[in-house]
Write a protein that holds these residues in place. Structure first.
Motif, PDB file in Angstrom:
ATOM      1  N   ALA A  13       0.858  -1.189   0.000  1.00 57.30           N
ATOM      2  CA  ALA A  13       0.000   0.000   0.000  1.00 57.30           C
ATOM      3  C   ALA A  13       0.891   1.235   0.000  1.00 57.30           C
ATOM      4  O   ALA A  13       2.093   1.137  -0.245  1.00 57.30           O
ATOM      5  N   ASP A  14       0.286   2.389   0.334  1.00 57.61           N
ATOM      6  CA  ASP A  14       1.104   3.592   0.447  1.00 57.61           C
ATOM      7  C   ASP A  14       1.969   3.496   1.716  1.00 57.61           C
ATOM      8  O   ASP A  14       1.754   2.645   2.571  1.00 57.61           O
ATOM      9  N   GLU A  15       2.933   4.356   1.804  1.00 51.70           N
ATOM     10  CA  GLU A  15       3.933   4.286   2.872  1.00 51.70           C
ATOM     11  C   GLU A  15       3.318   4.361   4.275  1.00 51.70           C
ATOM     12  O   GLU A  15       3.735   3.634   5.180  1.00 51.70           O
ATOM     13  N   ASP A  16       2.314   5.213   4.479  1.00 53.54           N
ATOM     14  CA  ASP A  16       1.704   5.354   5.803  1.00 53.54           C
ATOM     15  C   ASP A  16       1.011   4.072   6.250  1.00 53.54           C
ATOM     16  O   ASP A  16       1.143   3.648   7.406  1.00 53.54           O
ATOM     17  N   ILE A  17       0.269   3.447   5.364  1.00 48.00           N
ATOM     18  CA  ILE A  17      -0.437   2.215   5.715  1.00 48.00           C
ATOM     19  C   ILE A  17       0.548   1.087   5.968  1.00 48.00           C
ATOM     20  O   ILE A  17       0.414   0.330   6.936  1.00 48.00           O
ATOM     21  N   VAL A  18       1.562   0.970   5.123  1.00 47.06           N
ATOM     22  CA  VAL A  18       2.578  -0.068   5.318  1.00 47.06           C
ATOM     23  C   VAL A  18       3.263   0.120   6.674  1.00 47.06           C
ATOM     24  O   VAL A  18       3.430  -0.835   7.429  1.00 47.06           O
ATOM     25  N   THR A  19       3.615   1.352   7.005  1.00 52.45           N
ATOM     26  CA  THR A  19       4.264   1.632   8.293  1.00 52.45           C
ATOM     27  C   THR A  19       3.362   1.219   9.448  1.00 52.45           C
ATOM     28  O   THR A  19       3.815   0.596  10.410  1.00 52.45           O
ATOM     29  N   GLY A  20       2.075   1.544   9.369  1.00 57.40           N
ATOM     30  CA  GLY A  20       1.132   1.170  10.423  1.00 57.40           C
ATOM     31  C   GLY A  20       1.056  -0.332  10.629  1.00 57.40           C
ATOM     32  O   GLY A  20       1.078  -0.816  11.763  1.00 57.40           O
ATOM     33  N   PHE A  21       0.966  -1.078   9.539  1.00 57.45           N
ATOM     34  CA  PHE A  21       0.912  -2.538   9.658  1.00 57.45           C
ATOM     35  C   PHE A  21       2.217  -3.103  10.201  1.00 57.45           C
ATOM     36  O   PHE A  21       2.207  -4.053  10.988  1.00 57.45           O
ATOM     37  N   MET A  22       3.339  -2.532   9.791  1.00 54.41           N
ATOM     38  CA  MET A  22       4.623  -3.024  10.292  1.00 54.41           C
ATOM     39  C   MET A  22       4.770  -2.728  11.785  1.00 54.41           C
ATOM     40  O   MET A  22       5.311  -3.539  12.523  1.00 54.41           O
ATOM     41  N   LEU A  23       4.260  -1.584  12.230  1.00 51.44           N
ATOM     42  CA  LEU A  23       4.259  -1.295  13.663  1.00 51.44           C
ATOM     43  C   LEU A  23       3.367  -2.278  14.415  1.00 51.44           C
ATOM     44  O   LEU A  23       3.598  -2.563  15.585  1.00 51.44           O
ATOM     45  N   GLY A  24       2.353  -2.800  13.724  1.00 48.30           N
ATOM     46  CA  GLY A  24       1.458  -3.789  14.316  1.00 48.30           C
ATOM     47  C   GLY A  24       1.990  -5.211  14.246  1.00 48.30           C
ATOM     48  O   GLY A  24       1.334  -6.132  14.721  1.00 48.30           O
ATOM     49  N   GLY A  25       3.156  -5.415  13.651  1.00 49.45           N
ATOM     50  CA  GLY A  25       3.777  -6.741  13.667  1.00 49.45           C
ATOM     51  C   GLY A  25       3.911  -7.437  12.328  1.00 49.45           C
ATOM     52  O   GLY A  25       4.495  -8.517  12.254  1.00 49.45           O
ATOM     53  N   ILE A  26       3.374  -6.862  11.266  1.00 51.30           N
ATOM     54  CA  ILE A  26       3.548  -7.468   9.939  1.00 51.30           C
ATOM     55  C   ILE A  26       4.994  -7.246   9.513  1.00 51.30           C
ATOM     56  O   ILE A  26       5.485  -6.130   9.532  1.00 51.30           O
ATOM     57  N   LYS A  27       5.661  -8.330   9.138  1.00 50.64           N
ATOM     58  CA  LYS A  27       7.087  -8.220   8.805  1.00 50.64           C
ATOM     59  C   LYS A  27       7.338  -7.838   7.346  1.00 50.64           C
ATOM     60  O   LYS A  27       8.346  -7.242   7.026  1.00 50.64           O
ATOM     61  N   GLU A  28       6.426  -8.201   6.463  1.00 49.85           N
ATOM     62  CA  GLU A  28       6.605  -7.926   5.026  1.00 49.85           C
ATOM     63  C   GLU A  28       5.761  -6.731   4.607  1.00 49.85           C
ATOM     64  O   GLU A  28       4.552  -6.854   4.425  1.00 49.85           O
ATOM     65  N   GLY A  29       6.372  -5.585   4.466  1.00 53.48           N
ATOM     66  CA  GLY A  29       5.676  -4.381   4.033  1.00 53.48           C
ATOM     67  C   GLY A  29       6.310  -3.830   2.770  1.00 53.48           C
ATOM     68  O   GLY A  29       7.532  -3.714   2.685  1.00 53.48           O
ATOM     69  N   HIS A  30       5.471  -3.513   1.797  1.00 52.83           N
ATOM     70  CA  HIS A  30       5.962  -3.031   0.513  1.00 52.83           C
ATOM     71  C   HIS A  30       5.237  -1.749   0.127  1.00 52.83           C
ATOM     72  O   HIS A  30       4.146  -1.801  -0.434  1.00 52.83           O
ATOM     73  N   PRO A  31       5.842  -0.595   0.422  1.00 50.63           N
ATOM     74  CA  PRO A  31       5.220   0.658  -0.005  1.00 50.63           C
ATOM     75  C   PRO A  31       5.350   0.822  -1.519  1.00 50.63           C
ATOM     76  O   PRO A  31       6.402   0.531  -2.088  1.00 50.63           O
ATOM     77  N   VAL A  32       4.252   1.245  -2.159  1.00 53.05           N
ATOM     78  CA  VAL A  32       4.271   1.460  -3.605  1.00 53.05           C
ATOM     79  C   VAL A  32       3.843   2.893  -3.896  1.00 53.05           C
ATOM     80  O   VAL A  32       3.020   3.462  -3.194  1.00 53.05           O
ATOM     81  N   LYS A  33       4.426   3.471  -4.925  1.00 55.10           N
ATOM     82  CA  LYS A  33       4.163   4.871  -5.269  1.00 55.10           C
ATOM     83  C   LYS A  33       3.165   5.040  -6.415  1.00 55.10           C
ATOM     84  O   LYS A  33       2.502   6.046  -6.510  1.00 55.10           O
ATOM     85  N   ASP A  34       3.079   4.036  -7.309  1.00 60.40           N
ATOM     86  CA  ASP A  34       2.158   4.128  -8.440  1.00 60.40           C
ATOM     87  C   ASP A  34       1.643   2.738  -8.800  1.00 60.40           C
ATOM     88  O   ASP A  34       2.088   1.738  -8.238  1.00 60.40           O
ATOM     89  N   MET A  35       0.705   2.688  -9.730  1.00 58.71           N
ATOM     90  CA  MET A  35       0.049   1.416 -10.058  1.00 58.71           C
ATOM     91  C   MET A  35       0.959   0.447 -10.815  1.00 58.71           C
ATOM     92  O   MET A  35       0.803  -0.756 -10.689  1.00 58.71           O
ATOM     93  N   ASP A  36       1.913   0.969 -11.587  1.00 58.74           N
ATOM     94  CA  ASP A  36       2.864   0.066 -12.251  1.00 58.74           C
ATOM     95  C   ASP A  36       3.701  -0.667 -11.212  1.00 58.74           C
ATOM     96  O   ASP A  36       3.903  -1.880 -11.296  1.00 58.74           O
ATOM     97  N   GLU A  37       4.182   0.072 -10.226  1.00 62.36           N
ATOM     98  CA  GLU A  37       4.963  -0.531  -9.147  1.00 62.36           C
ATOM     99  C   GLU A  37       4.089  -1.489  -8.332  1.00 62.36           C
ATOM    100  O   GLU A  37       4.550  -2.563  -7.934  1.00 62.36           O
ATOM    101  N   ALA A  38       2.828  -1.132  -8.123  1.00 61.10           N
ATOM    102  CA  ALA A  38       1.913  -1.988  -7.361  1.00 61.10           C
ATOM    103  C   ALA A  38       1.686  -3.318  -8.081  1.00 61.10           C
ATOM    104  O   ALA A  38       1.699  -4.377  -7.457  1.00 61.10           O
TER     105      ALA A  38
END
Length: 106
Positions: free
Chosen positions: A9-34
């Motif tokens: 997801a976007d960087e803020d959502i990924v950070t929130g999930f990682m703070l909650g214990g998810i180890k694999e977070g992938h921030p994406v900036k656009d739909m091609d990258e997603a």
């Protein structure tokens, strides 16, 4: 198939999930990258991939192809920080109906 969970997801959502214990977070900036990231996560055999509704809508063809081929990974779409998107059909209800054969009624 491992039982790992990844969030894309976007960087803020990924950070929130990682703070909650998810180890694999992938921030994406656009739909091609997603799309590239989603394909990578599917190939790495994650059981659950969490993404936002906006990304889900943009990648609907790819997500439908993945979820129609196999029950896993489950691709769960959540609202982003702007709120939920109004839709004619809810992808989560469709997933539940397909996996357990029961339609959720509100």
């Amino acid at each position: 198939m491992n039982s790992n969970i990844a969030v894309m997801a976007d960087e803020d959502i990924v950070t929130g999930f990682m703070l909650g214990g998810i180890k694999e977070g992938h921030p994406v900036k656009d739909m091609d990258e997603a799309e590239k990231t989603l394909k990578e996560l599917v190939s790495r055999n994650f059981s659950v991939i969490i993404t936002t509704e906006k990304i889900g809508d943009a990648l609907r063809k790819t997500i439908n192809k993945v979820t129609n081929e196999s029950a896993l990974p489950m691709i769960i779409e959540i609202p982003d920080k702007t709120g939920s998107i109004r839709r004619e059909s809810d992808p989560m209800s469709e997933l539940i109906k397909r996996v357990i054969g029961v339609e959720m009624v509100k």
